[in-house]
Design an enzyme around this catalytic site. Structure first.
Site, PDB file in Angstrom:
ATOM      1  N   ALA A   9       1.230  -1.295  -0.147  1.00 53.69           N
ATOM      2  CA  ALA A   9      -0.084  -0.268   0.116  1.00 53.69           C
ATOM      3  C   ALA A   9       0.655   0.927   0.143  1.00 53.69           C
ATOM      4  O   ALA A   9       1.896   1.432   0.205  1.00 53.69           O
ATOM      5  CB  ALA A   9      -1.180  -0.014   0.911  1.00 53.69           C
ATOM      6  N   SER A  10       0.697   2.227  -0.117  1.00 51.78           N
ATOM      7  CA  SER A  10       1.385   3.219  -0.864  1.00 51.78           C
ATOM      8  C   SER A  10       1.544   4.544   0.325  1.00 51.78           C
ATOM      9  O   SER A  10       2.799   4.659   1.019  1.00 51.78           O
ATOM     10  CB  SER A  10       0.869   4.178  -1.625  1.00 51.78           C
ATOM     11  OG  SER A  10       0.439   4.117  -2.664  1.00 51.78           O
TER      12      SER A  10
END
Length: 210
Positions: A9-10
């Site tokens: 996930a960023s």
């Protein structure tokens, strides 16, 4: 051959494990078992991703790197993508992505000719999707920058609010002597955020009473 799932996930606010169910279903439908999962909260536009490179270090020739989408693996610039591909190719790791049907055949044993054909087609498609992912990333950054500039000009920009409850919990875990790996696994925070909170804790800025 081992199946190694990579989940990313960023940001620290996002759930890196979100795609785990989809990857598990994909493997189960093919009678495969995921041997290890590597999760991190890091931008796909960064080449420096500890869990991705730990996965590659653990891999043997013929192992599968399983991702939900190619953009989970890369939103890299062209130069960094070439460097990452060189590392993957040197380890002889097969990339299988749920959004890349041409890669699915690499997840199961096939004859040498079929393996080479799958690999050749997959290599080309990977490069195309990696380029698309990078363009999408740059377009989103540009739109965000334009939106922020307009909001600032109108006096409406307030920035991203701090997740005080989560950060306080992380600070408490740091005080308790928990390792970074334990904290990242428990909270889903990024290494960058954890480094900042560790630094703030040392400076007495954590917001958690001594």
């Amino acid at each position: 051959m081992f199946i190694r799932a990579y989940l990313r996930a960023s940001t620290s606010e996002q759930d890196a494990s979100r795609a785990r169910g989809a990857l598990d279903v994909f493997a189960a439908e093919r009678g495969l078992r995921i041997a290890a999962r590597y999760m991190e909260n890091e931008s796909g536009a960064k080449l420096d991703r500890p869990e991705l490179f730990r996965l590659l270090a653990d891999s043997e020739p013929g192992d599968v790197l399983l991702v939900e989408q190619v953009d989970r693996l890369s939103r890299l610039s062209s130069a960094d993508w070439i460097r990452l591909r060189a590392e993957i190719d040197a380890k002889q790791v097969r990339i299988v992505a749920l959004d890349l049907p041409t890669s699915w055949g690499l997840a199961t044993p096939v004859d040498d000719f079929s393996a080479r054909m799958f690999a050749a087609v997959n290599s080309m498609m990977l490069d195309v999707l990696a380029a698309v992912a990078r363009k999408d990333y740059e377009d989103r950054r540009r739109r965000q920058a334009e939106g922020t500039a307009r909001a600032k000009a109108a006096g409406l920009y307030k920035g991203r609010p701090e997740n005080k409850a989560r950060n306080a919990a992380i600070a408490t875990m740091l005080r308790d002597g928990r390792s970074w790996r334990e904290i990242m696994d428990a909270t889903g925070c990024s290494r960058t955020l954890l480094a900042k909170l560790t630094r703030d804790l040392k400076l007495g800025k954590s917001g958690v009473p001594e």
